[in-house]
Write a protein that holds these residues in place. Structure first.
Motif, mmCIF file in Angstrom:
data_model
loop_
_atom_site.group_PDB
_atom_site.id
_atom_site.type_symbol
_atom_site.label_atom_id
_atom_site.label_comp_id
_atom_site.label_asym_id
_atom_site.label_seq_id
_atom_site.Cartn_x
_atom_site.Cartn_y
_atom_site.Cartn_z
ATOM 1 N N LYS A 46 0.835 -1.217 0.000
ATOM 2 C CA LYS A 46 0.000 0.000 0.000
ATOM 3 C C LYS A 46 0.866 1.262 0.000
ATOM 4 O O LYS A 46 0.494 2.272 -0.601
ATOM 5 C CB LYS A 46 -0.941 -0.005 1.204
ATOM 6 N N ARG A 84 -1.145 11.011 -8.256
ATOM 7 C CA ARG A 84 -2.154 10.380 -9.123
ATOM 8 C C ARG A 84 -1.560 10.034 -10.493
ATOM 9 O O ARG A 84 -1.904 9.023 -11.095
ATOM 10 C CB ARG A 84 -3.389 11.273 -9.258
ATOM 11 N N CYS A 105 2.229 1.887 -3.587
ATOM 12 C CA CYS A 105 1.352 2.525 -4.592
ATOM 13 C C CYS A 105 0.677 3.782 -4.026
ATOM 14 O O CYS A 105 -0.324 4.256 -4.570
ATOM 15 C CB CYS A 105 0.354 1.541 -5.191
ATOM 16 N N GLY A 106 1.252 4.333 -2.967
ATOM 17 C CA GLY A 106 0.830 5.664 -2.500
ATOM 18 C C GLY A 106 -0.473 5.703 -1.731
ATOM 19 O O GLY A 106 -1.048 6.772 -1.546
ATOM 20 N N LEU A 107 -0.957 4.550 -1.267
ATOM 21 C CA LEU A 107 -2.216 4.558 -0.508
ATOM 22 C C LEU A 107 -1.987 4.909 0.953
ATOM 23 O O LEU A 107 -2.883 5.392 1.634
ATOM 24 C CB LEU A 107 -2.905 3.187 -0.595
ATOM 25 N N VAL A 108 -0.794 4.617 1.444
ATOM 26 C CA VAL A 108 -0.450 4.924 2.840
ATOM 27 C C VAL A 108 0.843 5.723 2.830
ATOM 28 O O VAL A 108 1.766 5.399 2.080
ATOM 29 C CB VAL A 108 -0.260 3.620 3.662
ATOM 30 N N GLN A 125 0.265 6.913 -9.894
ATOM 31 C CA GLN A 125 -0.686 5.808 -9.648
ATOM 32 C C GLN A 125 -1.338 5.319 -10.941
ATOM 33 O O GLN A 125 -1.688 4.147 -11.057
ATOM 34 C CB GLN A 125 -1.766 6.259 -8.660
#
Lengths: 255, 252
Positions: B47, B76, B50-53, B79
């Motif tokens: 996570k 973004r 891919c920049g979610l956390v 991503q």
């Protein structure tokens, strides 16, 4: 000491949630100012939240108008004040009873559903899935829901108010033998357009409260299915509380 | 995508797992298998990648851009070059299989202001679904599919826009051996066709080792092994050895 600690924890939790709801409101406003909203999602939500809610609102409103007449019937009969029935029902329904009852009904049906849907999306990683696809969930998921709930509350209130007045008219004819024309004249002569607007403004504000609480609790769910259940519960309670508190404030401001 | 580099990643949330000083360098086109016992931080690392956390410390660089400090717009943009298959599939319940698969393509077109040809989208979705053996299920909802079918739909969606980096989080969790073999076969074909960089997490270490030439092992938030798959079973580290061999006796 334990009591103080518990009170402290409760206060912290309250401020945390209030802060979260306020922050979400600011983010939504910023998105709207920049025109960031998914129009297809808005249309889908308007149908899901507004159109599908019409039958339940019509039913609630019809009996609300009837209850207003039944409650006031005893006094109207005692004093022979049949000419006040239309005014009493119209004034109360437009300004208070309509927005509050339809707001609470809307919160129970649409707000709870919204929290459950967003909560499930959160625990099943669907919101993370959106972000991983480079899609900002705010303009795609949240902003359309907030706008849809405000528009839906406005439209549902107009329908609900009309049905409630119709319900009151029918009930006063059936229970108190009041002619439709007597009820109508009393209503038309005394109830002002501003009374309707006060209710509509309140309704839109209640729609905003329901939307922000349901979206906030839905997107901050932790802990699987049990967490979703807790979030729905918290969202409905918070929305009801906000409706009551804001109704008091708006009643003082919108005289 | 040129290079993915993780430097001294540190994350210590209130609830475990944690990450403590993880550093990693992945060259373009590489396939890396990520393994480790439960709660060792594997899914968390994915996570973050891919920049979610956002981690508390360290850097995650993709083509020199630090995902931890870059703007939302830049994040973004990165991503949109990554495809991710989530452990729970993360399919959108309210959409049909075809809508789920076409969703990344349609959203990217909206973001770039491009008008998509509907016939082209339908054709592409059909091709992707046929590749995963689900061409006849396009109009079904995810709830009407089996676990393996849902996983294949999620796979078709993850690779729909031909991402340069593909991240698979437990692609075969809870699936029977035949479906597992089919999923790995799909992953292999996808990798060979696109030449994308692949990072894959799986608890099925045997299948993972047959898929990835390079293995990375996390244990209690720390990097315990990073090297060729062949050498893993004979690693001097007893934790790595016991984990790979699945032995009962040992430090784990």
């Amino acid at each position: 000491m334990a009591l103080v600690a518990a009170l402290g924890r409760a206060a912290l939790a309250l401020f945390r949630e209030a802060g979260g709801i306020s922050l979400l409101g600011i983010y939504v406003a910023l998105c709207l100012l920049r025109g960031r909203i998914d129009w297809a999602e808005l249309r889908r939500n308007l149908y899901k939240m507004g159109v599908i809610s019409v039958p339940i609102v019509v039913l609630t409103a019809f009996f609300t108008g009837g209850i207003m007449v039944i409650q006031s019937g005893i006094f109207v009969r005692r004093f022979g004040a049949y000419g006040l029935l239309g005014w009493g029902a119209g004034y109360a329904v437009f300004r208070e009873v309509g927005p509050i009852l339809i707001g609470l009904m809307f919160s129970g049906r649409v707000g709870a559903n919204n929290t459950a849907e967003l909560g499930t999306m959160t625990v099943t990683e669907q919101i993370d899935g959106l972000r991983a696809l480079a899609i900002d969930p705010l303009p795609y998921l949240i902003v359309p829901r907030v706008v849809a709930m405000m528009i839906a509350m406005f439209c549902l209130l107009i329908i609900g108010d009309a049905i409630a007045i119709g319900g009151g008219m029918i009930m006063s004819n059936l229970l108190l033998d009041v002619e439709f024309s007597t009820f109508y004249v009393s209503f038309a002569d005394n109830v002002k357009l501003w009374d309707l607007w006060v209710g509509l403004i309140k309704g839109v504000f209640f729609g905003l409260c329901i939307a922000l609480t349901s979206c906030h609790f839905g997107t901050s769910v932790r802990g699987g299915a049990a967490g979703v259940g807790r979030a729905v519960n918290d969202a409905v309670v918070a929305a009801a509380l906000l409706i009551m508190v804001s109704d008091n404030l708006l009643t003082m401001v919108l005289r | 995508m040129q290079l993915l580099e993780v430097r001294k990643l540190h994350f210590n949330p209130a609830v475990p797992p944690v990450l403590d000083g993880v550093s990693l360098r992945i060259e373009p086109g590489q396939t890396v298998g990520l393994c480790g016992p439960g709660a060792s931080g594997k899914s968390l690392l994915l996570k973050i990648l891919c920049g979610l956390v956002r981690p508390e410390g360290g850097r995650v660089e993709i083509d020199g851009l630090d995902l931890c400090t870059c703007s939302s717009a830049a994040l973004r943009a990165v991503q949109s070059r990554i495809g991710m298959l989530f452990q729970n599939n993360a399919l959108f319940d309210s959409m049909t299989v075809a809508d789920n698969v076409s969703f990344p393509l349609r959203q990217r077109a909206i973001q770039q202001g491009i008008r998509l040809d509907e016939a082209y989208v339908r054709q592409l979705v059909h091709e992707r679904l046929r590749a995963v053996g689900l061409a006849d299920h396009a109009d079904k909802l995810p709830s009407q599919l089996s676990g393996g079918q849902r996983k294949r739909v999620a796979l078709a969606r993850a690779v729909m826009t031909r991402p340069e980096l593909i991240i698979y989080d437990e692609p075969t969790a809870g699936l029977d051996p035949v479906t597992t073999a089919r999923i790995y076969d799909l992953l292999r074909r996808e990798r060979d066709e696109t030449g994308a960089t692949v990072i894959i997490v799986s608890s099925d270490v045997e299948a993972l080792m047959s898929f990835a030439p390079r293995m990375v092992m996390l244990y209690r938030g720390c990097l315990r092994y990073d090297g060729p798959t062949d050498a893993m079973a004979n690693s001097p580290d007893p934790v790595v050895r016991q984990f790979v061999r699945g032995e009962l006796e040992g430090p784990l």
